[in-house]
Design an enzyme around this catalytic site. Structure first.
Site, mmCIF file in Angstrom:
data_model
loop_
_atom_site.group_PDB
_atom_site.id
_atom_site.type_symbol
_atom_site.label_atom_id
_atom_site.label_comp_id
_atom_site.label_asym_id
_atom_site.label_seq_id
_atom_site.Cartn_x
_atom_site.Cartn_y
_atom_site.Cartn_z
ATOM 1 N N GLY A 165 -13.185 7.931 -9.854
ATOM 2 C CA GLY A 165 -14.335 7.096 -9.555
ATOM 3 C C GLY A 165 -15.366 7.108 -10.676
ATOM 4 N N THR A 218 0.655 8.707 -14.990
ATOM 5 C CA THR A 218 0.739 9.015 -13.571
ATOM 6 C C THR A 218 1.991 9.832 -13.344
ATOM 7 O OG1 THR A 218 1.051 8.137 -11.348
ATOM 8 C CG2 THR A 218 1.794 6.761 -13.152
ATOM 9 N N ILE A 219 1.812 10.955 -12.715
ATOM 10 C CA ILE A 219 2.946 11.858 -12.517
ATOM 11 C C ILE A 219 3.960 11.252 -11.546
ATOM 12 C CG2 ILE A 219 2.138 13.212 -10.538
ATOM 13 C CD1 ILE A 219 2.838 15.739 -12.279
ATOM 14 N N ASP A 220 3.504 10.325 -10.679
ATOM 15 C CA ASP A 220 4.400 9.722 -9.693
ATOM 16 C C ASP A 220 5.353 8.700 -10.296
ATOM 17 O OD1 ASP A 220 3.076 11.214 -7.848
ATOM 18 O OD2 ASP A 220 2.008 9.554 -6.907
ATOM 19 N N MET A 263 5.235 15.596 -5.291
ATOM 20 C CA MET A 263 4.303 14.481 -5.433
ATOM 21 C C MET A 263 5.021 13.151 -5.197
ATOM 22 S SD MET A 263 3.668 17.122 -7.477
ATOM 23 C CE MET A 263 4.265 16.736 -9.101
ATOM 24 N N ARG A 265 2.905 9.652 -3.518
ATOM 25 C CA ARG A 265 2.168 9.073 -2.388
ATOM 26 C C ARG A 265 2.852 7.818 -1.863
ATOM 27 N NH1 ARG A 265 -3.164 10.622 -1.681
ATOM 28 N NH2 ARG A 265 -3.720 8.561 -0.918
ATOM 29 N N GLU A 319 5.209 13.512 -0.743
ATOM 30 C CA GLU A 319 3.978 13.622 0.039
ATOM 31 C C GLU A 319 3.668 12.390 0.874
ATOM 32 O OE1 GLU A 319 0.272 13.542 -2.304
ATOM 33 O OE2 GLU A 319 1.522 13.131 -4.044
ATOM 34 N N MET A 377 0.739 23.410 -9.310
ATOM 35 C CA MET A 377 1.429 24.156 -10.368
ATOM 36 C C MET A 377 2.115 23.201 -11.331
ATOM 37 S SD MET A 377 3.104 27.183 -8.058
ATOM 38 C CE MET A 377 3.907 27.940 -9.458
#
Length: 481
Positions: A165, A218-220, A263, A265, A319, A377
């Site tokens: 944000g 982005t890790i996703d 991970m 979403r 997740e 981690m």
């Protein structure tokens, strides 16, 4: 040659039939810009390269698998050094900012942008914006030099810090203008790239000679168009440690169950690839593939069956998987985190409890369940060798693009080649795992789990995708054969 450019999005139709989704250039809205010879022509490191400039007509195809009679499809501008640059090296004042959550590779990208500007183009003024977007107008900055960033790739996180944000487009561009910054490198995921596009539009509206460049983080791995984002390879590799630990715990106990939450979403790429790499996983649950617990063909029945067959099992769950089953949880409804994303309940804890409750009711089968959540981690570790190389190539491609006068783009690999992608394509929606593709079928074959889908639903989705491929000439598969 290329022709027929539209006014806003630079969509160009080539004589041979393909469409080039070109990126904005400073000369589009600033007339009579001066050009300079590329400093790389005097760089001894590049003297051994036969052709180190990218041809202005070089493009990269978005789809490499097409039907015989389909259109040639969309192409993107190939990344790389240009024969002429639109910035005098001594006048360049660049800045770098990292936004959103942590992931492996951030420090490597920061390092390589600084070193690329310094060693390839002789740029000595680079500023680090600390604390994400708010750092622009809260005056939190740090000078960056090759000496300052020399060893940062060995650390996790970001030396600049990050935040969610705090995006005020007008204030950010005011700060850019006041400081005399003319190159902005923005590292972030889906939301950050959307906000970067807003910064670019304001810069263009004001007619500023400022190159705005996005680098996908982005890790996703859910950013569309590009092959992968930074940190993904490291995340998959590190997830193996958690899966291996869960497997050891499960195998060492009677009716042992290891549950690992990873991970993801809205996209289950980490869970899918970690499962395929592990070969110790018995069930993988991702957001794109709905599942149900009770009744014939449900997850609990499968868990019971697998325990009877081999005495232990490992479950990997992303997740965002199964959130529709938790939607009635009053403690989480309408809550958001600092990034304005909906807060998800911990599906791993929920699933673990459901499995325990199921077997407690049966009484005849005692289980030993261990739950592992390695999220933070994984996010906090340094990038591995594969990601380090990838981050280096992305950073250098970003620098080449900015120096060549391109702006309003994200740099990323498409079919293995780095290219410049306009922001509007990156911001069209998250990339998802396609559960009717071969890669998901390979996972099901590896784990021997049921799909938990109604066969009629699969048939309907496959028919819909076939119609889409026929009408637009695109192959929407995420993976090659």
């Amino acid at each position: 040659m290329l022709d027929c450019v539209t006014s806003h999005d630079k969509i160009t139709t080539a004589a041979s039939g393909f469409v080039l989704e070109d990126v904005p250039h400073l000369s589009d809205y600033i007339p009579l810009l001066q050009t300079y010879p590329d400093p790389l022509q005097d760089n001894p490191s590049y003297s051994v390269v036969a052709q180190y400039y990218v041809n202005v007509d070089d493009t990269i195809a978005q789809q490499i698998v097409v039907h015989k009679n389909s259109p040639r499809g969309t192409h993107f501008r190939r990344a790389g050094p240009a024969q002429k640059v639109y910035f005098d090296s001594e006048e360049v004042h660049a800045c770098i900012v990292t936004c959103g959550g942590l992931c492996p590779g951030l420090n490597t990208v920061i390092r390589e942008i600084v070193c690329g500007l310094y060693h390839m183009y002789g740029v000595h003024k680079v500023l680090g914006i600390q604390g994400g977007y708010p750092g622009f107008y809260s005056r939190n900055t740090v000078p960056l030099t090759p000496k300052v960033v020399n060893d940062i790739h060995k650390r996790g996180g970001s030396i600049l810090g990050t935040s969610y944000g705090g995006h005020d487009t007008s204030k950010i561009v005011d700060s850019i203008q006041d400081r005399g910054i003319n190159q902005v490198y923005i590292l972030g995921g889906y939301g950050t790239q959307y906000e970067a596009a807003m910064i670019f539009e304001e810069v263009r509206r004001r007619g500023l000679k400022v190159a705005v460049v996005g680098i996908p983080k982005t890790i996703d791995n859910d950013i569309p168009v590009i092959d992968k984002s930074i940190g993904f390879d490291t995340a998959v590799e590190e997830a193996q440690r958690a899966i291996n630990s869960a497997h050891v715990e499960a195998e060492s106990a009677e009716n042992g169950i290891g549950v690992v939450k990873l991970m993801g979403r809205y996209s289950g790429f980490i869970a899918m690839y970690a499962t395929l790499a592990s070969r110790d996983v018995d069930c993988c649950l991702i957001p794109e593939s709905p599942f149900y617990l009770e009744g014939p063909g449900g997850l609990l029945e499968f868990v019971e069956k697998r325990l009877k067959e081999q005495g232990h099992m490992v479950i990997v769950i992303a997740e965002g998987a199964g959130q529709e089953l938790l939607s009635g949880n009053p403690s989480i409804v309408n809550k958001q985190d600092a990034s304005a994303d909906k807060l998800f309940p911990d599906v791993g804890l929920w699933l673990s409890q459901k499995i325990k409750d199921h077997f407690e009711k049966r009484q005849k089968m005692a289980i030993n369940l261990k739950y592992i959540d390695p999220t933070y981690m994984i996010r906090a570790i340094p990038s591995n060798a594969s990601d380090n190389v990838y981050c280096t190539l992305l950073a250098q491609s970003a620098v080449h693009g900015a120096m060549a006068g391109y702006t309003g783009f994200t740099v990323g690999p498409v079919n293995g080649r780095n290219c410049y992608i306009p922001f509007h394509l990156i911001n069209e929606g998250e990339k998802r795992v396609v559960i009717t593709d071969r890669m998901w079928a390979r996972l099901l074959s590896s784990t021997h789990q049921p799909s938990f889908l109604n066969p009629k639903d699969i048939t309907g989705e496959r028919e819909e995708r076939t119609v889409n491929q026929t009408t637009d000439g695109q192959n929407h598969s995420e993976t090659a054969d």
